[in-house]
Design an enzyme around this catalytic site. Sequence first.
Site, short mmCIF file in Angstrom:
data_model
loop_
_atom_site.label_atom_id
_atom_site.label_comp_id
_atom_site.label_asym_id
_atom_site.label_seq_id
_atom_site.Cartn_x
_atom_site.Cartn_y
_atom_site.Cartn_z
N ILE A 59 0.86 -1.18 0.00
CA ILE A 59 0.00 0.00 0.00
C ILE A 59 0.89 1.23 0.00
CG2 ILE A 59 -1.82 1.27 1.20
CD1 ILE A 59 -2.69 -1.53 0.27
N GLU A 60 0.60 2.15 -0.89
CA GLU A 60 1.29 3.44 -0.97
C GLU A 60 0.28 4.52 -0.64
OE1 GLU A 60 3.52 6.25 -4.33
OE2 GLU A 60 2.69 4.32 -4.91
#
Length: 66
Positions: A59-60
């Site tokens: 996840i960014e």
Amino acid sequence: MSPKPHTSDLCFITQKTVDEVLTHLKTCNVVCIEGPVKRTGTRAKLLSVYFRDPDGNLIEVANEVR
């Protein structure tokens, strides 16, 4: 068939600052694995942090830097 761990890479753009995101992650006992780092997005330059969700997906969370 269900998705396998580590198969997704999601990016979320937020209006919160990266420092606010990092503070929230720490409060939730989520380990930041990289960042803040500068990246190039499709619309703007980004300042990003990375972590993994419970299924192991990357996840960014990023701010657009103009």
